[in-house]
Design an enzyme around this catalytic site. Sequence first.
Site: not given
Ligand code: INI
Length: 159
Positions: A59, A89
């Site tokens: 975001e 991911h």
């Molecule tokens: N977001 C992060 O900032 N760090 C991470 O390690 C992470 N993992 O591991 O998934 C992560 N995922 C969330 C992503 O940024 C979004 O907020 C989510 O997909 C909703 O759009």
Amino acid sequence: PGFHIKGNLNGHGLRIAIVASKFNHNVTSSLLEGAREGLLTHGLEERDIAVAWVPGSLEVPLVALEMARTGRWDALVCLGAVIRGETAHFDYVAGEAARGVASASRETGVPMAFGILTTDNMEQALERAGGKWGNKGYDAALTAIEMANLLRLLRGMES
Ligand code: INI
């Protein structure tokens, strides 16, 4: 020799916003502390620093883009922690965060320092958020100041 153009680290009079991700908050809160310290010890006033919190690193680019479009900020500092753990991911989140911030910066002409950690595990992240490898939030703050000043110089140059 030659003509060198270089931004200095004097933050006096600059306005800088921080976009901080809540995901892995134990890491990003330390990055934020480091970034604020970097800005304040280089001459920024508290009132010229804003912090916007986003859910995760994915975001960050959109909010950075919107903040840049306001024209209010000389530079942005983007903070987050993407930790590989077990999930595929990771590559999407880390890749899009980096691409998105870079593209928002070029699109708006507002420098954006990339303080989003991308590490294999939590230990490596903490080492870079006030641990043995320093605080990348602090480093990103200095990058933002240097780039804001460099662009100010470039934009003030006459042909
Ligand atoms: N977001 C992060 O900032 N760090 C991470 O390690 C992470 N993992 O591991 O998934 C992560 N995922 C969330 C992503 O940024 C979004 O907020 C989510 O997909 C909703 O759009």
